[in-house]
Write a protein that holds these residues in place. Structure first.
Motif, short mmCIF file in Angstrom:
data_model
loop_
_atom_site.label_atom_id
_atom_site.label_comp_id
_atom_site.label_asym_id
_atom_site.label_seq_id
_atom_site.Cartn_x
_atom_site.Cartn_y
_atom_site.Cartn_z
N LEU A 61 -1.29 9.94 6.51
CA LEU A 61 -0.64 10.40 5.26
C LEU A 61 -1.67 11.56 4.66
O LEU A 61 -0.72 12.69 4.37
N ASN A 62 -2.70 11.71 4.27
CA ASN A 62 -3.61 12.42 3.82
C ASN A 62 -3.65 13.66 4.67
O ASN A 62 -3.66 14.85 4.34
N LYS B 15 2.63 10.57 -1.02
CA LYS B 15 3.37 11.48 -0.24
C LYS B 15 4.58 10.44 0.27
O LYS B 15 5.26 10.93 1.39
N VAL B 16 4.87 9.01 -0.23
CA VAL B 16 5.70 8.38 0.51
C VAL B 16 7.05 8.19 -0.71
O VAL B 16 6.54 8.10 -1.75
N THR C 116 2.38 2.81 -2.94
CA THR C 116 1.44 3.64 -4.04
C THR C 116 0.96 4.46 -3.58
O THR C 116 0.35 5.57 -4.52
N HIS C 117 1.58 5.20 -2.50
CA HIS C 117 1.10 6.61 -1.89
C HIS C 117 1.95 7.71 -2.51
O HIS C 117 3.17 7.69 -2.28
N PHE D 32 0.90 -1.17 -0.05
CA PHE D 32 -0.05 0.19 -0.01
C PHE D 32 0.96 1.08 0.03
O PHE D 32 0.65 2.25 -0.79
N LEU D 33 1.94 1.32 0.91
CA LEU D 33 2.65 2.55 1.00
C LEU D 33 3.34 2.86 -0.29
O LEU D 33 3.56 3.83 -0.49
N GLU E 244 -3.39 5.40 5.94
CA GLU E 244 -3.72 6.38 4.57
C GLU E 244 -4.41 7.86 5.27
O GLU E 244 -3.93 8.89 4.81
#
Ligand SMILES: Cc1ncc(COP(=O)(O)O)c(C=O)c1O
Length: 390
Positions: free
Chosen positions: A384-385, A276-277, A273-274, A270-271, A381
């Motif tokens: 991060l958002n 902000k990572v 795909t984010h 998952f991370l 999530e």
């Protein structure tokens, strides 16, 4: 018998030999007695089995030490009051004045401190390298008589994988011992390699519940015999109640570890795909530079995930916004934990060593627990958002 005498000599309750408790009782007794001087002396001289004093040995500790030695695939185990005490026992008992030790910038800070600041006072010298610099390790071993190489795999916190086969082969060739802090990988990993001494913090995955501290030094009998007398007089022995809790925790070790590893992989995916990572570090992902090595060496890839947030993303705001990941030191509990780089900055390293250690203010260490993976991902999530880009 008067009351005060009776209270100090309560009736003993004998349990018949064919009537065993399913869970071994805690021998919460410091002293053990024999019927006479002769038997006491025979036990002291190692001529009969038994126990006398719990700093030296205790049945509850004996059960745990046998379990751990078997799990790690070695002969014997010494149990200590913490993981740090296990690391230090191995170092103190195996090194003497004039010895040389190889250690790594990526290691757990107190291990580095012990070698660089404490052992150096007693005339033990050292070379600090990066765990990725296998050629440097081989060269140093070839150039300088070395007593031991102490290392971790995966390292804490940035999860670099040591090339165990090459390190152990070079150490063996040049007559150095290898000491592996196997806390992150666990007892079920790395037993197949030619490691001389394993150390573990039992505070982490062994106990699993974050409510007890302990450590273990596991090795073949000949090395344990070399360390045992120092162990007895250093005195950092595990308490029987702690040993009991760790033994109890171990019942679910494989269940917990499997679940934690599966959760870690999902979280790492998952991370990645984010937006902000910047970077995800998980040895079980093909993006990890040593993924192949990890797959060759380990049965699984561990339950720690490390990540770097994109430059400008507020790391503190991200950590503060997490609700299920608890901000706390240590790892390996059933609940998920987060530790921001700001709180894990390696101390006392020069610029080159800091680069090897690779911990920045944007780094986050996640110790993944046994909760539901979807809930953990939703928590990451939303945090991060919520984290502003400064
Ligand atoms: C790799 C490693 N070794 C040793 C220790 C020390 O263990 P303890 O806290 O039980 O002394 C830790 C603790 O975080 C660790 O991460």
């Amino acid at each position: 018998m008067k009351i005060s005498t009776r209270l100090n000599h309560p009736p003993s309750v004998a349990v018949p030999a064919d009537n065993r408790p399913l869970v071994a009782p805690i021998y919460q007794s410091v002293k053990f007695t024999f019927d006479n001087v002769e038997e006491t002396e025979r036990q002291s001289l190692g001529q009969r089995e038994g126990f006398q004093y719990s700093r030296v040995s205790n049945p509850t500790l004996e059960q745990l030490s046998q379990t751990l030695a078997e799990l790690q695939g070695r002969d014997e185990c010494l149990l200590t009051a913490s993981g740090v005490a296990a690391v230090n026992l191995a170092l103190l008992a195996l090194c003497k004045q004039g010895d040389h030790v190889i250690l790594f910038a990526e290691m757990y800070q107190p291990t580095r401190y012990m070698i660089r600041r404490v052992l150096s006072r007693y005339g033990v010298t050292h070379t600090m390298l990066s765990i990725e610099d296998v050629e440097g390790i081989e060269q140093t071993l070839a150039n300088e008589p070395t007593r031991l190489v102490i290392f971790e795999s995966p390292t804490n916190p940035v999860l670099k994988i040591a090339d165990i086969e090459r390190i152990t082969a070079a150490a063996r060739k040049h007559g150095a011992l290898t000491v592996l802090d196997n806390t992150f990988a666990g007892f079920h990993n790395h037993g197949q390699f030619d490691i001389d001494v394993f150390v573990h913090s039992l505070t982490k995955y062994a106990s699993g519940h974050g409510d007890v501290m302990g450590g273990a030094v596991i090795a073949r009998s000949e090395l344990i015999a070399q360390m045992r007398q120092d162990f007895i007089v250093i005195g950092a022995t595990l308490d029987p109640h702690a040993a009991y809790l760790i033994q109890r925790g171990l019942k679910t070790y494989t269940l917990r570890y499997e679940r934690q590893c599966a959760n870690a992989l999902q979280i790492a995916r998952f991370l990645e795909t984010h937006p902000k990572v910047e970077r995800v570090v998980y040895p079980g992902m093909s993006s990890h530079p040593q993924h192949q090595l990890a797959q060759r060496q380990m049965h699984d890839c561990g339950a720690m995930v490390s990540l770097d947030l994109k430059p400008g993303v507020s790391a503190a705001a991200f950590a503060n916004a997490l609700e299920l990941f608890v901000m706390a030191a240590s790892v390996g509990s059933t609940e998920s934990l987060v530790q921001p780089g700001q709180l894990m900055k390696p101390r006392g390293l020069n610029a080159q060593e800091q680069e090897w250690a690779a911990v920045t203010d944007q780094t986050m260490r996640l110790s993944v627990g046994v909760e539901d993976a979807d809930d953990l991902i939703a928590d990451l999530e939303q945090a991060l958002n919520a984290a502003p880009v400064i």
